[in-house]
Scaffold this motif. Structure first.
Motif, PDB file in Angstrom:
ATOM      1  N   PRO A   1      52.261  35.569  26.300  1.00  0.00           N
ATOM      2  CA  PRO A   1      52.084  34.134  26.549  1.00  0.00           C
ATOM      3  C   PRO A   1      51.946  33.841  28.043  1.00  0.00           C
ATOM      4  O   PRO A   1      52.604  34.473  28.868  1.00  0.00           O
ATOM      5  N   GLY A   2      51.054  32.897  28.349  1.00  0.00           N
ATOM      6  CA  GLY A   2      50.871  32.512  29.758  1.00  0.00           C
ATOM      7  C   GLY A   2      49.835  33.338  30.488  1.00  0.00           C
ATOM      8  O   GLY A   2      49.475  33.039  31.624  1.00  0.00           O
ATOM      9  N   VAL A   3      49.349  34.426  29.818  1.00  0.00           N
ATOM     10  CA  VAL A   3      48.324  35.270  30.448  1.00  0.00           C
ATOM     11  C   VAL A   3      47.052  35.181  29.608  1.00  0.00           C
ATOM     12  O   VAL A   3      47.106  35.252  28.382  1.00  0.00           O
ATOM     13  N   HIS A   4      45.905  35.004  30.260  1.00  0.00           N
ATOM     14  CA  HIS A   4      44.650  34.744  29.545  1.00  0.00           C
ATOM     15  C   HIS A   4      43.543  35.625  30.091  1.00  0.00           C
ATOM     16  O   HIS A   4      43.396  35.757  31.309  1.00  0.00           O
ATOM     17  N   LEU A   5      42.767  36.219  29.188  1.00  0.00           N
ATOM     18  CA  LEU A   5      41.567  36.947  29.604  1.00  0.00           C
ATOM     19  C   LEU A   5      40.410  35.959  29.518  1.00  0.00           C
ATOM     20  O   LEU A   5      40.095  35.444  28.450  1.00  0.00           O
ATOM     21  N   LEU A   6      39.809  35.656  30.648  1.00  0.00           N
ATOM     22  CA  LEU A   6      38.795  34.599  30.703  1.00  0.00           C
ATOM     23  C   LEU A   6      37.385  35.185  30.657  1.00  0.00           C
ATOM     24  O   LEU A   6      37.159  36.304  31.120  1.00  0.00           O
ATOM     25  N   GLN A   7      36.482  34.396  30.120  1.00  0.00           N
ATOM     26  CA  GLN A   7      35.078  34.832  30.065  1.00  0.00           C
ATOM     27  C   GLN A   7      34.462  34.803  31.446  1.00  0.00           C
ATOM     28  O   GLN A   7      34.714  33.876  32.228  1.00  0.00           O
ATOM     29  N   GLU A   8      33.646  35.798  31.737  1.00  0.00           N
ATOM     30  CA  GLU A   8      32.933  35.833  33.014  1.00  0.00           C
ATOM     31  C   GLU A   8      32.073  34.588  33.182  1.00  0.00           C
ATOM     32  O   GLU A   8      31.500  34.093  32.205  1.00  0.00           O
ATOM     33  N   ILE A   9      31.994  34.096  34.399  1.00  0.00           N
ATOM     34  CA  ILE A   9      31.158  32.921  34.679  1.00  0.00           C
ATOM     35  C   ILE A   9      30.338  33.197  35.940  1.00  0.00           C
ATOM     36  O   ILE A   9      30.686  34.085  36.720  1.00  0.00           O
ATOM     37  N   PRO A  10      29.229  32.465  36.154  1.00  0.00           N
ATOM     38  CA  PRO A  10      28.415  32.693  37.366  1.00  0.00           C
ATOM     39  C   PRO A  10      29.246  32.492  38.635  1.00  0.00           C
ATOM     40  O   PRO A  10      30.236  31.754  38.624  1.00  0.00           O
ATOM     41  N   GLN A  11      28.815  33.137  39.701  1.00  0.00           N
ATOM     42  CA  GLN A  11      29.608  33.125  40.941  1.00  0.00           C
ATOM     43  C   GLN A  11      29.866  31.713  41.480  1.00  0.00           C
ATOM     44  O   GLN A  11      30.972  31.418  41.942  1.00  0.00           O
ATOM     45  N   ASP A  12      28.869  30.833  41.411  1.00  0.00           N
ATOM     46  CA  ASP A  12      29.062  29.467  41.917  1.00  0.00           C
ATOM     47  C   ASP A  12      30.184  28.762  41.149  1.00  0.00           C
ATOM     48  O   ASP A  12      30.988  28.024  41.733  1.00  0.00           O
ATOM     49  N   ASP A  13      30.222  28.995  39.825  1.00  0.00           N
ATOM     50  CA  ASP A  13      31.290  28.404  39.001  1.00  0.00           C
ATOM     51  C   ASP A  13      32.635  29.055  39.312  1.00  0.00           C
ATOM     52  O   ASP A  13      33.666  28.382  39.345  1.00  0.00           O
ATOM     53  N   LEU A  14      32.603  30.369  39.537  1.00  0.00           N
ATOM     54  CA  LEU A  14      33.853  31.073  39.861  1.00  0.00           C
ATOM     55  C   LEU A  14      34.438  30.522  41.157  1.00  0.00           C
ATOM     56  O   LEU A  14      35.649  30.274  41.256  1.00  0.00           O
ATOM     57  N   HIS A  15      33.594  30.304  42.154  1.00  0.00           N
ATOM     58  CA  HIS A  15      34.066  29.731  43.428  1.00  0.00           C
ATOM     59  C   HIS A  15      34.668  28.337  43.197  1.00  0.00           C
ATOM     60  O   HIS A  15      35.687  27.987  43.795  1.00  0.00           O
ATOM     61  N   ALA A  16      34.033  27.556  42.315  1.00  0.00           N
ATOM     62  CA  ALA A  16      34.551  26.216  42.012  1.00  0.00           C
ATOM     63  C   ALA A  16      35.891  26.322  41.278  1.00  0.00           C
ATOM     64  O   ALA A  16      36.819  25.543  41.545  1.00  0.00           O
ATOM     65  N   ALA A  17      36.010  27.299  40.368  1.00  0.00           N
ATOM     66  CA  ALA A  17      37.272  27.506  39.636  1.00  0.00           C
ATOM     67  C   ALA A  17      38.379  27.935  40.593  1.00  0.00           C
ATOM     68  O   ALA A  17      39.517  27.449  40.505  1.00  0.00           O
ATOM     69  N   MET A  18      38.031  28.815  41.532  1.00  0.00           N
ATOM     70  CA  MET A  18      39.030  29.271  42.518  1.00  0.00           C
ATOM     71  C   MET A  18      39.612  28.082  43.277  1.00  0.00           C
ATOM     72  O   MET A  18      40.807  28.019  43.529  1.00  0.00           O
ATOM     73  N   LYS A  19      38.743  27.129  43.619  1.00  0.00           N
ATOM     74  CA  LYS A  19      39.189  25.955  44.388  1.00  0.00           C
ATOM     75  C   LYS A  19      40.230  25.128  43.634  1.00  0.00           C
ATOM     76  O   LYS A  19      41.021  24.410  44.234  1.00  0.00           O
ATOM     77  N   ARG A  20      40.189  25.199  42.289  1.00  0.00           N
ATOM     78  CA  ARG A  20      41.125  24.417  41.481  1.00  0.00           C
ATOM     79  C   ARG A  20      42.414  25.178  41.161  1.00  0.00           C
ATOM     80  O   ARG A  20      43.344  24.621  40.584  1.00  0.00           O
ATOM     81  N   CYS A  21      42.439  26.469  41.502  1.00  0.00           N
ATOM     82  CA  CYS A  21      43.607  27.293  41.174  1.00  0.00           C
ATOM     83  C   CYS A  21      44.701  27.132  42.224  1.00  0.00           C
ATOM     84  O   CYS A  21      44.438  26.694  43.342  1.00  0.00           O
ATOM     85  N   PHE A  22      45.891  27.537  41.840  1.00  0.00           N
ATOM     86  CA  PHE A  22      46.998  27.496  42.799  1.00  0.00           C
ATOM     87  C   PHE A  22      46.905  28.677  43.766  1.00  0.00           C
ATOM     88  O   PHE A  22      47.136  28.551  44.963  1.00  0.00           O
ATOM     89  N   ALA A  23      46.560  29.858  43.237  1.00  0.00           N
ATOM     90  CA  ALA A  23      46.470  31.047  44.091  1.00  0.00           C
ATOM     91  C   ALA A  23      45.550  32.080  43.450  1.00  0.00           C
ATOM     92  O   ALA A  23      45.350  32.093  42.238  1.00  0.00           O
ATOM     93  N   VAL A  24      44.990  32.944  44.297  1.00  0.00           N
ATOM     94  CA  VAL A  24      44.201  34.084  43.822  1.00  0.00           C
ATOM     95  C   VAL A  24      45.044  35.344  44.017  1.00  0.00           C
ATOM     96  O   VAL A  24      45.765  35.491  45.009  1.00  0.00           O
ATOM     97  N   VAL A  25      44.960  36.234  43.025  1.00  0.00           N
ATOM     98  CA  VAL A  25      45.837  37.412  42.972  1.00  0.00           C
ATOM     99  C   VAL A  25      44.999  38.685  43.037  1.00  0.00           C
ATOM    100  O   VAL A  25      43.887  38.733  42.506  1.00  0.00           O
ATOM    101  N   ASN A  26      45.532  39.724  43.699  1.00  0.00           N
ATOM    102  CA  ASN A  26      44.905  41.051  43.670  1.00  0.00           C
ATOM    103  C   ASN A  26      46.002  42.075  43.392  1.00  0.00           C
ATOM    104  O   ASN A  26      47.013  42.099  44.098  1.00  0.00           O
ATOM    105  N   SER A  27      45.804  42.904  42.346  1.00  0.00           N
ATOM    106  CA  SER A  27      46.855  43.877  42.000  1.00  0.00           C
ATOM    107  C   SER A  27      46.313  45.309  41.978  1.00  0.00           C
ATOM    108  O   SER A  27      46.833  46.177  41.304  1.00  0.00           O
ATOM    109  N   SER A  28      45.247  45.557  42.757  1.00  0.00           N
ATOM    110  CA  SER A  28      44.586  46.870  42.745  1.00  0.00           C
ATOM    111  C   SER A  28      45.493  47.993  43.236  1.00  0.00           C
ATOM    112  O   SER A  28      46.360  47.793  44.088  1.00  0.00           O
TER     113      SER A  28
END
Length: 318
Positions: free
Chosen positions: A200-227
């Motif tokens: 619960p609370g974790v979601h696998l999201l559908q890929e979206i075009p880069q322009d939309d991804l940038h717009a989605a990032m702007k609405r998020c609280f934070a971006v994560v990297n776990s590499s």
């Protein structure tokens, strides 16, 4: 490609995974009368240019110098490719030093050029539909959306934070983690799909075009990297450019572009990720300072214009 087009070259993109051997690439380059080649990733792209009839350059990917180097056969192939290349590009001084330590004769032909960043958020992106499609509550007043942007493959370790995030979500339903990116490795992709179903609370999201991804990032609280290992994460730099705080695993590739608590937050284990995330949520002043410094850092060190000039000059060596 844009940089090369702007300099008057015709540039054709090909996916290295579609080719098996250097012979196939040799046929392609002679049939279509190519003048030169630029390979991304010293092993995946570079091995196809071994013995090439046309001059070529290499851009290190990150996993080539960080991971593939440990495999004897890949190491041998990469050394031969680097020997033939007119130049190679490393994103960081550290990456150049790693490669130069393995292949000292190539040191003089390795240039350091950071990734240039240009973000293009879509004006028409529908954030509410995006959340609905992911089954995330659209009561965005209380939503804290974390976005993990990565190709689904082992080195990106997409499941690293899933358990701890899910536990946190049970205590605080406002926090959600979205995992978004191409399904590179079918095995990892199915593991992620299975795990996320029960988290619960974790979601696998559908890929979206880069322009939309940038717009989605702007609405998020934070971006994560776990590499597990990283060359230079474009997603981190794009988040910085878009004024979004970054929480990244403390590995050399990430630590090369993030100063802890100055331009982002570095975590060493999943528990620390939650502690740092909470501190960011509870301290809007710290968040604002981090975001401001990160934006300045990107402007100064990851200029798209400087990158353009560097590649246009390098290609003249071919």
């Amino acid at each position: 490609r844009n940089h090369l087009h702007a300099a008057g070259h015709i540039c054709v993109l090909k996916d290295a995974f579609m080719y098996e051997s250097p012979t196939e690439i040799a046929n392609l380059t002679s049939t279509d009368k190519f003048d030169a080649a630029l390979a991304i990733h010293l092993y995946k792209g570079g091995r196809l240019l071994q013995g090439s009839r046309i001059p070529f350059g290499i851009i290190f990917g990150g996993t080539d110098v960080n991971e593939d180097i440990k495999c004897e056969e890949k190491h041998r192939v990469m050394g031969a490719v680097l020997g033939e290349a007119r130049f190679a590009v490393a994103f960081t001084v550290k990456m150049k030093e790693l490669a130069a330590a393995e292949w000292p004769d190539a040191r003089k032909k390795i240039y350091v050029q950071t990734q240039g960043i240009k973000t293009t958020p879509s004006e028409t992106f529908d954030w509410y539909r995006f959340l609905q499609n992911a089954d995330i509550p659209t009561d965005t007043g209380s939503l804290h959306m974390f976005l993990l942007i990565c190709g689904l493959r082992r080195v990106k370790d997409p499941l690293y934070l899933v358990d701890v995030f899910s536990d946190w979500h049970r205590k605080d339903p406002s926090v959600h983690l979205g995992i978004i990116g191409p399904a590179v490795d079918p095995l990892i992709t199915s593991e992620v799909m299975e795990k996320v179903k029960r988290a619960p609370g974790v979601h696998l999201l559908q890929e979206i075009p880069q322009d939309d991804l940038h717009a989605a990032m702007k609405r998020c609280f934070a971006v994560v990297n776990s590499s597990i290992s990283e060359g230079m994460s474009a997603a981190i730099l794009e988040a910085m450019d878009l004024d979004i705080p970054v929480l990244a695993r403390n590995i050399p590739g990430n630590a090369a572009i993030i100063k802890h608590k100055e331009t982002g937050l570095l975590f060493s284990d999943p528990q620390e990720f939650v502690v740092l995330s909470k501190s960011l949520m509870n301290d809007p002043i710290m968040e604002r300072e981090i975001v401001t410094r990160a934006k300045d850092y990107v402007k100064k060190h990851h200029s798209w214009e400087s990158e353009r000039k560097a590649y246009q000059n390098l290609v003249l060596r071919l």
